[in-house]
Write a protein that holds these residues in place. Structure first.
Motif, PDB file in Angstrom:
ATOM      1  N   ARG A 121      -3.794 -57.856  14.374  1.00 51.76           N
ATOM      2  CA  ARG A 121      -3.558 -58.849  13.562  1.00 51.76           C
ATOM      3  C   ARG A 121      -1.904 -59.956  14.713  1.00 51.76           C
ATOM      4  N   LYS A 122      -2.229 -61.420  14.761  1.00 57.96           N
ATOM      5  CA  LYS A 122      -1.346 -61.706  15.170  1.00 57.96           C
ATOM      6  C   LYS A 122      -0.130 -62.246  14.543  1.00 57.96           C
ATOM      7  N   GLY A 123       0.835 -62.646  14.664  1.00 55.34           N
ATOM      8  CA  GLY A 123       1.805 -62.151  13.376  1.00 55.34           C
ATOM      9  C   GLY A 123       2.711 -61.353  13.207  1.00 55.34           C
ATOM     10  N   SER A 124       2.264 -59.868  13.438  1.00 50.77           N
ATOM     11  CA  SER A 124       2.751 -58.468  13.210  1.00 50.77           C
ATOM     12  C   SER A 124       3.110 -57.884  14.151  1.00 50.77           C
ATOM     13  N   ARG A 125       4.851 -57.516  13.788  1.00 51.49           N
ATOM     14  CA  ARG A 125       4.897 -56.514  14.773  1.00 51.49           C
ATOM     15  C   ARG A 125       4.902 -54.615  15.034  1.00 51.49           C
ATOM     16  N   TYR A 126       4.252 -54.656  16.347  1.00 49.42           N
ATOM     17  CA  TYR A 126       3.719 -53.277  16.195  1.00 49.42           C
ATOM     18  C   TYR A 126       5.283 -52.121  17.147  1.00 49.42           C
ATOM     19  N   PHE A 127       5.025 -51.106  16.387  1.00 54.12           N
ATOM     20  CA  PHE A 127       6.068 -49.986  16.548  1.00 54.12           C
ATOM     21  C   PHE A 127       5.097 -48.507  17.150  1.00 54.12           C
ATOM     22  N   GLY A 128       5.512 -47.776  18.197  1.00 50.47           N
ATOM     23  CA  GLY A 128       4.331 -46.673  18.530  1.00 50.47           C
ATOM     24  C   GLY A 128       4.003 -47.290  20.474  1.00 50.47           C
ATOM     25  N   PRO A 129       3.066 -46.766  20.169  1.00 50.06           N
ATOM     26  CA  PRO A 129       2.072 -45.346  19.587  1.00 50.06           C
ATOM     27  C   PRO A 129       2.755 -44.191  18.648  1.00 50.06           C
ATOM     28  N   TYR A 130       2.357 -43.569  18.281  1.00 49.50           N
ATOM     29  CA  TYR A 130       2.832 -42.351  18.044  1.00 49.50           C
ATOM     30  C   TYR A 130       1.907 -41.856  17.993  1.00 49.50           C
ATOM     31  N   ALA A 131       2.825 -40.111  18.118  1.00 45.51           N
ATOM     32  CA  ALA A 131       1.434 -39.057  18.477  1.00 45.51           C
ATOM     33  C   ALA A 131       0.896 -38.519  17.320  1.00 45.51           C
ATOM     34  N   GLN A 132       1.448 -38.748  16.267  1.00 47.54           N
ATOM     35  CA  GLN A 132       1.150 -38.212  15.213  1.00 47.54           C
ATOM     36  C   GLN A 132       1.366 -38.834  14.070  1.00 47.54           C
ATOM     37  N   ALA A 133      -0.493 -39.362  12.483  1.00 45.17           N
ATOM     38  CA  ALA A 133       0.464 -40.211  11.723  1.00 45.17           C
ATOM     39  C   ALA A 133       0.894 -39.644  10.610  1.00 45.17           C
ATOM     40  N   GLY A 134       0.944 -37.756  10.532  1.00 45.83           N
ATOM     41  CA  GLY A 134       1.748 -38.105   9.453  1.00 45.83           C
ATOM     42  C   GLY A 134       3.478 -38.321   9.863  1.00 45.83           C
ATOM     43  N   ALA A 135       3.597 -38.140  10.876  1.00 46.66           N
ATOM     44  CA  ALA A 135       5.704 -37.973  11.700  1.00 46.66           C
ATOM     45  C   ALA A 135       5.953 -39.186  11.000  1.00 46.66           C
ATOM     46  N   ILE A 136       4.853 -40.394  11.901  1.00 40.23           N
ATOM     47  CA  ILE A 136       5.256 -41.944  10.883  1.00 40.23           C
ATOM     48  C   ILE A 136       5.288 -42.508   9.925  1.00 40.23           C
ATOM     49  N   ARG A 137       4.678 -41.740   8.767  1.00 40.93           N
ATOM     50  CA  ARG A 137       3.982 -41.750   7.622  1.00 40.93           C
ATOM     51  C   ARG A 137       5.758 -41.136   6.730  1.00 40.93           C
ATOM     52  N   ASP A 138       5.984 -40.030   7.371  1.00 42.01           N
ATOM     53  CA  ASP A 138       7.194 -39.329   7.339  1.00 42.01           C
ATOM     54  C   ASP A 138       8.784 -40.309   7.200  1.00 42.01           C
ATOM     55  N   THR A 139       9.101 -40.733   8.361  1.00 41.68           N
ATOM     56  CA  THR A 139       9.810 -41.719   9.118  1.00 41.68           C
ATOM     57  C   THR A 139       9.591 -42.823   7.908  1.00 41.68           C
ATOM     58  N   LEU A 140       8.805 -43.081   8.025  1.00 39.62           N
ATOM     59  CA  LEU A 140       8.559 -44.326   6.673  1.00 39.62           C
ATOM     60  C   LEU A 140       8.724 -44.171   5.750  1.00 39.62           C
ATOM     61  N   ASP A 141       8.510 -42.934   5.546  1.00 42.98           N
ATOM     62  CA  ASP A 141       9.180 -42.689   3.596  1.00 42.98           C
ATOM     63  C   ASP A 141      10.780 -42.600   3.751  1.00 42.98           C
ATOM     64  N   LEU A 142      11.162 -41.685   4.628  1.00 44.33           N
ATOM     65  CA  LEU A 142      12.765 -41.998   5.077  1.00 44.33           C
ATOM     66  C   LEU A 142      13.492 -43.052   4.732  1.00 44.33           C
ATOM     67  N   LEU A 143      12.414 -44.461   5.145  1.00 44.63           N
ATOM     68  CA  LEU A 143      13.325 -45.512   5.548  1.00 44.63           C
ATOM     69  C   LEU A 143      13.086 -46.095   4.761  1.00 44.63           C
ATOM     70  N   ILE A 144      12.026 -46.053   3.921  1.00 43.54           N
ATOM     71  CA  ILE A 144      12.120 -47.188   2.810  1.00 43.54           C
ATOM     72  C   ILE A 144      13.732 -46.908   1.225  1.00 43.54           C
ATOM     73  N   ARG A 145      13.757 -45.447   1.618  1.00 40.76           N
ATOM     74  CA  ARG A 145      14.650 -45.059   0.680  1.00 40.76           C
ATOM     75  C   ARG A 145      16.308 -45.934   0.886  1.00 40.76           C
ATOM     76  N   SER A 146      16.161 -46.437   2.449  1.00 34.49           N
ATOM     77  CA  SER A 146      17.460 -47.087   2.759  1.00 34.49           C
ATOM     78  C   SER A 146      16.932 -48.684   2.689  1.00 34.49           C
ATOM     79  N   PHE A 147      16.328 -49.171   3.349  1.00 33.81           N
ATOM     80  CA  PHE A 147      15.890 -50.278   3.493  1.00 33.81           C
ATOM     81  C   PHE A 147      14.120 -50.740   2.936  1.00 33.81           C
ATOM     82  N   PRO A 148      14.597 -50.413   1.775  1.00 33.62           N
ATOM     83  CA  PRO A 148      13.166 -51.033   0.509  1.00 33.62           C
ATOM     84  C   PRO A 148      12.109 -52.101   0.973  1.00 33.62           C
ATOM     85  N   VAL A 149      11.813 -51.685   2.062  1.00 33.50           N
ATOM     86  CA  VAL A 149      10.143 -52.795   2.582  1.00 33.50           C
ATOM     87  C   VAL A 149       9.160 -52.634   1.905  1.00 33.50           C
TER      88      VAL A 149
END
Length: 622
Positions: A121-149
């Motif tokens: 998608r144009k208009g989106s910013r991407y971070f990664g790639p990451y080695a494992q989907a579980g790791a970035i999902r855990d990180t996102l779950d951790l971050l949205i507690r502080s940055f509730p996007v």
């Protein structure tokens, strides 16, 4: 095979050269400091030329070139021509797996954070790639507690905006509630920016700010606010701890390493921003020509940075050795970055250790890929060679096209064309045909229409100027396979003869009853051994063409059946129709629904529900 041009006709200047096949399609694009020397090198002793290059020369019919003023212009011209023509013999980095990315949809009114596999998608910013989907999902779950996007879908956001009620994520403080205006646009933008900075490795300023806010709240006896800032600070520190620290906070660099053999190499790129490893990417690259390691690295750098700019171009690129044209690449990368870029070979310390780690990753990836390649490549080669011998083909069929028909009692007649290239399905080359000139149940006439349309399109492409050709039907099949028996084979033979393609395109038919292969000029069918790779290849492409045809037929039939009742309602488009059918179970259930039933559906506007009800019952009363 392409003939050697008169050496005197080739200029001794920088430029780009292109090998083209008999149809005018570009097979390979290269660049040269001296065009005459470079082009002439392709016409020396074959023993000194790589096998894949010999294959390219055998398929090529002519070579052309374009002069430029200097090496940098030749490099840029090469990039543009590769991007325009996508030549299949050029080196191309292919992802060795589908890596997960963290996507932030910045083009939305309320940007959304999501873990995705593809960057499209144009208009989106991407971070990664990451080695494992579980790791970035855990990180996102951790971050949205502080940055509730928000992490909900756009349709879910609109649903809660209409209802005026937030979802569960808001109540458990994992979303700041943009759907119910619990946050302003400016506040939300700040939250999104902070989230992106943390994921990008820039945590120092945010940690300092949260620490100061926690202290200020505590001094003002606002202990609940202080606790929130404390939890946010803890989350940021946990994410920062997960990012491997390999340099100073102001350092930005990439590490590029490869490992491989004379056929292919595995490439590993690690991205380091603000002194932390924030992502990695693995790719597989074909070795087209006989290149030394410095020349291979040159091609890797060129391909990677003209295609992959997730993190931008860094100030430094760490390598095990300098690429063959290091100065030229630095000049190009510096112009793209608008700042100085240089290659570095670390000799000691943490960067040397990181380089070694990336190198081990590349070696391990290549070992895994080579084991997989050996199995896949051997079976595909065996299948293609068996087909060539069994069907008496002039060459191994590197491009096979299979055609099938689908209909229901003569209605919604469709045809499918699926393609195998080098024994591998190429879905981008698949084509669907809606039958136009056949009425009633006549498979032979439908097959004749589809084959005629496909091959006429090829002849039209062939006659068109090179610059006006598309890639849809540019390549002829080296085996045209039809699903059926002697009758379907007769149709195929008649079409290729009428179009003057009998000597150029071999045809065959595969009957499902006994898995017989019928060939022109043979009274008896060919029965391939049940355990042969060739039979498995034919079965796979036949089944794929059948699936592809049925899928299109069902789509048309569904559209016709639902369209007669549900079409023409203002505000009730394809997406709402699909969702309503899924929610109520069937079109019949929609017809039986009362006006109140339709109005009670939260996501369906009342005006659309009323219009739909009136449309259905007006038709019924007729």
């Amino acid at each position: 095979m392409v003939e050697r041009p008169d050496p005197g006709s080739i200029p001794e200047t920088p430029g780009s050269y292109q090998f083209l096949d008999a149809n005018g399609q570009v097979l390979y694009v290269g660049k040269a400091k001296n065009l005459r020397h470079r082009v002439n090198s392709y016409f020396g002793k074959k023993s000194n030329i790589a096998p894949r290059t010999i294959q390219m020369l055998n398929e090529a019919a002519q070579v052309e070139w374009i002069q430029v003023n200097n090496e940098l212009e030749s490099l840029l011209l090469e990039f543009n021509l590769i991007k325009q023509h996508r030549p299949r013999f050029n080196i191309d980095l292919k992802d060795d797996k589908s890596y997960p990315y963290l996507s932030i949809s910045l083009d939305k009114e309320w940007p959304r954070a999501a873990v995705v596999r593809e960057r499209k998608r144009k208009g989106s910013r991407y971070f990664g790639p990451y080695a494992q989907a579980g790791a970035i999902r855990d990180t996102l779950d951790l971050l949205i507690r502080s940055f509730p996007v928000r992490t909900c879908s756009d349709s879910k956001l609109r649903e809660h905006q209409r209802n005026g009620k937030p979802c569960l994520l808001f109540h458990i403080e994992k979303c700041c509630g943009p759907c119910v205006n619990e946050v302003t646009k400016d506040e939300y933008t700040t939250i999104v920016n902070d989230l992106m900075r943390v994921v990008g490795g820039d945590t120092k300023e945010i940690q300092s700010r949260l620490d100061a806010q926690m202290g200020e709240a505590s001094n003002n006896l606002e202990y609940e606010a202080a606790a929130r800032f404390r939890d946010q600070l803890k989350s940021v520190r946990q994410v920062a701890a997960k990012q491997q620290i390999v340099g100073n906070e102001d350092e930005q660099f990439d590490v590029v390493v490869f490992s491989g053999d004379e056929l292919q190499v595995a490439v590993q790129v690690f991205y380091v921003r603000h002194g932390k490893v924030v992502g990695r990417k693995g790719s597989i690259m074909d070795r087209v020509e006989e290149l030394n390691s410095a020349e291979v690295l040159n091609e890797i750098i060129s391909s990677h940075y003209r295609n992959e700019l997730t993190y931008g171009i860094p100030r430094n690129i760490l390598v095990e050795e300098l690429p063959a044209e290091a100065e030229l690449l630095c000049e190009w990368l510096s112009s793209e970055k608008n700042g100085k870029v240089q290659f570095r070979i670390p000799e000691r310390g943490g960067k040397k250790e990181l380089l070694r780690t990336v190198s081990l990753n590349a070696e391990e990836e290549f070992l895994r890929y080579r084991m997989k390649r050996a199995n896949d490549h051997n079976s595909r080669s065996k299948a293609l060679n068996e087909l060539q011998l069994a069907l008496d083909l002039p060459n191994a069929p590197l491009r096979i096209e299979c055609f099938d028909m689908s209909h229901l009692q003569g209605t919604d007649y469709v045809g499918s064309m699926v393609v195998l290239e080098d024994g591998i399905p190429n879905p981008s080359a698949y084509r669907r045909f809606k039958i136009k000139d056949v009425h009633g149940n006549d498979d032979y006439a439908a097959m004749e229409e589809v084959l005629t349309r496909r091959l006429k399109a090829f002849l039209k492409e062939e006659d068109a100027p090179v610059e006006e050709r598309s890639s849809k039907f540019a390549y002829p099949p080296q085996l045209l396979l039809v699903d059926g028996g002697r009758g379907q084979l007769g149709v195929a033979i008649r079409v290729v003869e009428e179009l003057g393609l009998k000597e150029r395109i071999p045809v065959a038919a595969l009957a499902k009853r006994l898995e017989e292969v019928f060939l022109p000029g043979y009274d008896q069918s060919v029965l391939l051994p049940r355990t042969s790779e060739a039979l498995y290849l034919l079965q796979r492409i036949r089944d794929e063409s059948h699936r592809f045809a049925i899928e299109y037929h069902r789509k048309l039939r569904s559209k016709r059946m639902t369209g007669s009742v549900l079409d023409g309602v203002p505000g009730f488009g394809a997406e709402r129709r699909k969702r309503l059918i899924k929610e109520l179970g069937s079109v019949k259930a929609i017809q039986k629904a009362t006006k109140e039933d339709l109005k009670s559906i939260s996501w369906l506007p009342n005006s659309v529900a009323i219009s739909l009800y009136e449309k259905i019952h007006t038709q019924v009363n007729r």
